[in-house]
Design a protein around this motif. Sequence first.
Motif, short mmCIF file in Angstrom:
data_model
loop_
_atom_site.label_atom_id
_atom_site.label_comp_id
_atom_site.label_asym_id
_atom_site.label_seq_id
_atom_site.Cartn_x
_atom_site.Cartn_y
_atom_site.Cartn_z
N GLY A 57 0.85 -1.22 0.00
CA GLY A 57 0.02 -0.13 -0.12
C GLY A 57 0.80 1.44 0.16
N ALA A 58 2.07 1.25 0.74
CA ALA A 58 2.83 2.45 0.73
C ALA A 58 3.39 2.86 -0.68
CB ALA A 58 3.97 2.13 1.82
N ILE A 59 3.73 1.83 -1.37
CA ILE A 59 4.34 2.15 -2.71
C ILE A 59 3.16 2.49 -4.02
CG2 ILE A 59 6.53 0.78 -2.31
CD1 ILE A 59 4.85 -1.41 -4.27
N GLY A 60 2.08 2.53 -3.18
CA GLY A 60 0.79 3.10 -4.15
C GLY A 60 -0.32 1.98 -4.65
N LEU A 61 0.11 0.83 -4.60
CA LEU A 61 -0.84 -0.36 -4.81
C LEU A 61 -2.16 0.00 -4.19
CD1 LEU A 61 1.54 -3.50 -5.46
CD2 LEU A 61 0.58 -1.90 -7.01
N PRO A 62 -3.38 -0.34 -4.87
CA PRO A 62 -4.51 0.07 -4.16
C PRO A 62 -5.08 -1.25 -3.33
CG PRO A 62 -4.84 -0.57 -6.33
CD PRO A 62 -3.62 -0.26 -6.08
N VAL A 63 -4.41 -1.51 -2.13
CA VAL A 63 -4.72 -2.53 -1.44
C VAL A 63 -5.42 -2.13 -0.04
CG1 VAL A 63 -2.89 -4.01 -2.16
CG2 VAL A 63 -2.33 -2.59 -0.30
N PHE A 64 -5.55 -0.87 0.12
CA PHE A 64 -6.12 -0.41 1.43
C PHE A 64 -7.61 -0.48 1.16
CE2 PHE A 64 -2.05 1.92 2.43
CZ PHE A 64 -1.35 0.92 2.96
N ALA A 65 -8.41 -0.14 2.21
CA ALA A 65 -9.68 -0.03 2.09
C ALA A 65 -10.27 0.96 1.00
CB ALA A 65 -10.30 0.31 3.24
#
Length: 180
Positions: A57-65
Amino acid sequence: MMILCAMFAAVTAILAQLEIPLPIVPISGQTLAVGITATILGSRYGALAMVCYMALGAIGLPVFAEAKGGLAILIGPTGGYIIGFILAAYFTGLILEKTMHTFAMALVANVVGMIVTLICGTIQLKIVLSLSWPEAMAAGVYPFIVVGLIKAFLASWIGIEVRKRLIHARLLNQVEEASA
């Protein structure tokens, strides 16, 4: 074990997309995934899976809610919950490593994990939004208690059952050896 950590990071990303929107912090499946991960993988590998999830998520992949990603989420109002997932997985797994892997102990461990997540999330929520403690508790804790207990129950049940099957299939021997 690295493959299992990556798989559980992916499971967390998938369950994060199951959500009920609320004004500030949504209810999502992330914490269910954290509990299942820690119950199955234990403290070190459970925490590592959450580090992998957070890094994705930190690198920008849309994995968070809400399919969000990026450092802005981690330093924003809800970032404390995500950071708390690492600690929650560690303490949930640690409790189970120090006791027996029974449903009752898994439930206790997952409730502790839920509390850890809520504490971390509420502290950051308070700081980032400049809320009073009562406001932070109203936005960051109270709406999540009942659903958190339900998720702790489900994580315990699913985690213990999957763990039994994986151990039976000899896929978690490394976890057992690493925990000893």
